[in-house]
Design a protein around this motif. Sequence first.
Motif, PDB file in Angstrom:
ATOM      1  N   MET A   1      55.230  12.377  29.695  1.00  0.00           N
ATOM      2  CA  MET A   1      53.893  11.856  29.538  1.00  0.00           C
ATOM      3  C   MET A   1      53.378  11.393  30.902  1.00  0.00           C
ATOM      4  SD  MET A   1      52.468   8.797  27.083  1.00  0.00           S
ATOM      5  CE  MET A   1      53.796   7.701  27.465  1.00  0.00           C
ATOM      6  N   THR A   2      52.168  11.728  31.207  1.00  0.00           N
ATOM      7  CA  THR A   2      51.533  11.342  32.463  1.00  0.00           C
ATOM      8  C   THR A   2      51.090   9.896  32.382  1.00  0.00           C
ATOM      9  OG1 THR A   2      50.760  13.616  32.743  1.00  0.00           O
ATOM     10  CG2 THR A   2      49.670  11.929  34.052  1.00  0.00           C
ATOM     11  N   ASP A   3      51.341   9.136  33.425  1.00  0.00           N
ATOM     12  CA  ASP A   3      50.921   7.736  33.494  1.00  0.00           C
ATOM     13  C   ASP A   3      49.618   7.672  34.292  1.00  0.00           C
ATOM     14  OD1 ASP A   3      50.519   5.033  34.015  1.00  0.00           O
ATOM     15  OD2 ASP A   3      52.631   4.624  34.394  1.00  0.00           O
ATOM     16  N   TYR A   4      48.499   7.583  33.588  1.00  0.00           N
ATOM     17  CA  TYR A   4      47.194   7.615  34.247  1.00  0.00           C
ATOM     18  C   TYR A   4      46.898   6.336  35.020  1.00  0.00           C
ATOM     19  CZ  TYR A   4      46.327  12.140  32.377  1.00  0.00           C
ATOM     20  OH  TYR A   4      46.428  13.482  32.121  1.00  0.00           O
ATOM     21  N   ARG A   5      47.490   5.227  34.616  1.00  0.00           N
ATOM     22  CA  ARG A   5      47.327   4.007  35.403  1.00  0.00           C
ATOM     23  C   ARG A   5      47.972   4.200  36.772  1.00  0.00           C
ATOM     24  NH1 ARG A   5      49.391   0.067  30.841  1.00  0.00           N
ATOM     25  NH2 ARG A   5      50.626   1.923  30.571  1.00  0.00           N
ATOM     26  N   GLN A   6      49.131   4.863  36.802  1.00  0.00           N
ATOM     27  CA  GLN A   6      49.808   5.125  38.078  1.00  0.00           C
ATOM     28  C   GLN A   6      49.022   6.142  38.905  1.00  0.00           C
ATOM     29  OE1 GLN A   6      52.679   3.378  39.053  1.00  0.00           O
ATOM     30  NE2 GLN A   6      52.011   4.196  41.019  1.00  0.00           N
ATOM     31  N   ILE A   7      48.490   7.171  38.250  1.00  0.00           N
ATOM     32  CA  ILE A   7      47.700   8.182  38.974  1.00  0.00           C
ATOM     33  C   ILE A   7      46.510   7.527  39.673  1.00  0.00           C
ATOM     34  CG2 ILE A   7      46.059  10.089  38.628  1.00  0.00           C
ATOM     35  CD1 ILE A   7      48.036  11.298  36.663  1.00  0.00           C
ATOM     36  N   THR A   8      45.752   6.684  38.955  1.00  0.00           N
ATOM     37  CA  THR A   8      44.578   6.066  39.578  1.00  0.00           C
ATOM     38  C   THR A   8      44.990   5.109  40.695  1.00  0.00           C
ATOM     39  OG1 THR A   8      44.462   4.366  37.831  1.00  0.00           O
ATOM     40  CG2 THR A   8      43.091   6.345  37.549  1.00  0.00           C
ATOM     41  N   HIS A   9      46.097   4.405  40.509  1.00  0.00           N
ATOM     42  CA  HIS A   9      46.606   3.518  41.550  1.00  0.00           C
ATOM     43  C   HIS A   9      46.987   4.331  42.787  1.00  0.00           C
ATOM     44  CE1 HIS A   9      49.786   1.300  43.692  1.00  0.00           C
ATOM     45  NE2 HIS A   9      49.025   0.251  43.424  1.00  0.00           N
ATOM     46  N   GLY A  92      34.426  24.591  28.510  1.00  0.00           N
ATOM     47  CA  GLY A  92      35.499  25.075  29.367  1.00  0.00           C
ATOM     48  C   GLY A  92      36.578  25.881  28.682  1.00  0.00           C
ATOM     49  N   GLY A  93      36.505  26.042  27.365  1.00  0.00           N
ATOM     50  CA  GLY A  93      37.470  26.861  26.642  1.00  0.00           C
ATOM     51  C   GLY A  93      38.867  26.266  26.579  1.00  0.00           C
ATOM     52  N   GLY A  94      39.856  27.148  26.415  1.00  0.00           N
ATOM     53  CA  GLY A  94      41.248  26.752  26.226  1.00  0.00           C
ATOM     54  C   GLY A  94      41.795  25.832  27.293  1.00  0.00           C
ATOM     55  N   PRO A  95      41.594  26.130  28.593  1.00  0.00           N
ATOM     56  CA  PRO A  95      42.116  25.212  29.604  1.00  0.00           C
ATOM     57  C   PRO A  95      41.538  23.799  29.457  1.00  0.00           C
ATOM     58  CG  PRO A  95      41.640  27.320  30.618  1.00  0.00           C
ATOM     59  CD  PRO A  95      41.079  27.374  29.210  1.00  0.00           C
ATOM     60  N   SER A  96      40.290  23.691  29.078  1.00  0.00           N
ATOM     61  CA  SER A  96      39.704  22.362  28.883  1.00  0.00           C
ATOM     62  C   SER A  96      40.313  21.658  27.685  1.00  0.00           C
ATOM     63  CB  SER A  96      38.183  22.454  28.725  1.00  0.00           C
ATOM     64  OG  SER A  96      37.597  22.803  29.959  1.00  0.00           O
ATOM     65  N   ALA A  97      40.729  22.413  26.678  1.00  0.00           N
ATOM     66  CA  ALA A  97      41.396  21.802  25.521  1.00  0.00           C
ATOM     67  C   ALA A  97      42.693  21.131  25.961  1.00  0.00           C
ATOM     68  CB  ALA A  97      41.658  22.843  24.436  1.00  0.00           C
ATOM     69  N   MET A  98      43.414  21.760  26.873  1.00  0.00           N
ATOM     70  CA  MET A  98      44.658  21.182  27.361  1.00  0.00           C
ATOM     71  C   MET A  98      44.385  19.889  28.143  1.00  0.00           C
ATOM     72  SD  MET A  98      46.687  23.347  26.062  1.00  0.00           S
ATOM     73  CE  MET A  98      45.454  23.879  24.872  1.00  0.00           C
ATOM     74  N   TYR A  99      43.349  19.883  28.987  1.00  0.00           N
ATOM     75  CA  TYR A  99      42.990  18.687  29.738  1.00  0.00           C
ATOM     76  C   TYR A  99      42.378  17.634  28.831  1.00  0.00           C
ATOM     77  CZ  TYR A  99      44.328  20.500  34.249  1.00  0.00           C
ATOM     78  OH  TYR A  99      45.061  20.954  35.307  1.00  0.00           O
ATOM     79  N   ALA A 100      41.700  18.045  27.762  1.00  0.00           N
ATOM     80  CA  ALA A 100      41.168  17.081  26.798  1.00  0.00           C
ATOM     81  C   ALA A 100      42.310  16.308  26.149  1.00  0.00           C
ATOM     82  CB  ALA A 100      40.326  17.789  25.741  1.00  0.00           C
ATOM     83  N   ALA A 101      43.407  16.986  25.853  1.00  0.00           N
ATOM     84  CA  ALA A 101      44.574  16.300  25.295  1.00  0.00           C
ATOM     85  C   ALA A 101      45.078  15.244  26.274  1.00  0.00           C
ATOM     86  CB  ALA A 101      45.676  17.311  24.969  1.00  0.00           C
ATOM     87  N   SER A 102      45.066  15.563  27.553  1.00  0.00           N
ATOM     88  CA  SER A 102      45.461  14.589  28.569  1.00  0.00           C
ATOM     89  C   SER A 102      44.493  13.412  28.599  1.00  0.00           C
ATOM     90  CB  SER A 102      45.512  15.244  29.950  1.00  0.00           C
ATOM     91  OG  SER A 102      46.527  16.216  30.011  1.00  0.00           O
ATOM     92  N   ALA A 103      43.213  13.689  28.434  1.00  0.00           N
ATOM     93  CA  ALA A 103      42.211  12.620  28.451  1.00  0.00           C
ATOM     94  C   ALA A 103      42.372  11.685  27.263  1.00  0.00           C
ATOM     95  CB  ALA A 103      40.804  13.216  28.479  1.00  0.00           C
ATOM     96  N   VAL A 104      42.766  12.218  26.104  1.00  0.00           N
ATOM     97  CA  VAL A 104      43.030  11.370  24.939  1.00  0.00           C
ATOM     98  C   VAL A 104      44.145  10.382  25.273  1.00  0.00           C
ATOM     99  CG1 VAL A 104      43.955  11.367  22.576  1.00  0.00           C
ATOM    100  CG2 VAL A 104      42.175  12.997  23.218  1.00  0.00           C
ATOM    101  N   ALA A 106      45.119   9.418  28.309  1.00  0.00           N
ATOM    102  CA  ALA A 106      44.668   8.503  29.362  1.00  0.00           C
ATOM    103  C   ALA A 106      43.821   7.381  28.767  1.00  0.00           C
ATOM    104  CB  ALA A 106      43.877   9.270  30.420  1.00  0.00           C
ATOM    105  N   PHE A 107      42.901   7.712  27.870  1.00  0.00           N
ATOM    106  CA  PHE A 107      42.058   6.694  27.246  1.00  0.00           C
ATOM    107  C   PHE A 107      42.921   5.732  26.438  1.00  0.00           C
ATOM    108  CE2 PHE A 107      39.179   5.149  23.849  1.00  0.00           C
ATOM    109  CZ  PHE A 107      38.280   4.469  24.658  1.00  0.00           C
ATOM    110  N   ARG A 108      43.915   6.254  25.745  1.00  0.00           N
ATOM    111  CA  ARG A 108      44.825   5.414  24.973  1.00  0.00           C
ATOM    112  C   ARG A 108      45.541   4.426  25.898  1.00  0.00           C
ATOM    113  NH1 ARG A 108      49.635   4.259  24.188  1.00  0.00           N
ATOM    114  NH2 ARG A 108      50.480   5.866  25.538  1.00  0.00           N
ATOM    115  N   GLN A 109      46.013   4.916  27.052  1.00  0.00           N
ATOM    116  CA  GLN A 109      46.719   4.049  27.989  1.00  0.00           C
ATOM    117  C   GLN A 109      45.824   2.937  28.513  1.00  0.00           C
ATOM    118  OE1 GLN A 109      48.596   6.355  31.126  1.00  0.00           O
ATOM    119  NE2 GLN A 109      49.624   7.674  29.634  1.00  0.00           N
ATOM    120  N   PHE A 110      44.599   3.273  28.927  1.00  0.00           N
ATOM    121  CA  PHE A 110      43.707   2.259  29.480  1.00  0.00           C
ATOM    122  C   PHE A 110      43.202   1.319  28.396  1.00  0.00           C
ATOM    123  CE2 PHE A 110      43.405   5.299  33.056  1.00  0.00           C
ATOM    124  CZ  PHE A 110      43.811   4.430  34.060  1.00  0.00           C
ATOM    125  N   SER A 111      42.987   1.815  27.181  1.00  0.00           N
ATOM    126  CA  SER A 111      42.553   0.952  26.083  1.00  0.00           C
ATOM    127  C   SER A 111      43.632  -0.050  25.721  1.00  0.00           C
ATOM    128  CB  SER A 111      42.184   1.793  24.855  1.00  0.00           C
ATOM    129  OG  SER A 111      41.038   2.575  25.135  1.00  0.00           O
TER     130      SER A 111
END
Length: 115
Positions: A1-9, A92-104, A106-111
């Motif tokens: 799992m990607t840690d978006y708090r760490q990425i932004t830091h 953006g099609g299929g590739p955007s669906a994959m990044y959308a999953a990442s955004a879900v 990331a939002f969960r982590q920051f929330s």
Amino acid sequence: MTDYRQITHDISAQLVPLRQTVPGVMKGFADMGKAAMAEGALSAKTKELIALAAGVAAHCEGCIGFHTKALARLGATEAEVHEALGVAIYMGGGPSAMYAASAVEAFRQFSAASA
């Protein structure tokens, strides 16, 4: 799992040398961001939702991190984020669906961090 708090830091830290060596460019970018995201006919939250969708469509992990962080701070709901991500997937099609999953995630982590 990607840690978006760490990425932004990490990205913030990695931008320090650019702020020192090309301060005009970085100040110009920051000023443009402030102007683009200022309240107007569209709310700041709406603009962040648009920015998140654009970041997902552009496949930008850092954009996902910074814009979901802002959306959590602005009180966006999961439903609002998901609808914006639906537009990103449509554009953006299929590739955007994959990044959308990442955004879900990331939002969960920051929330969770702001709760």
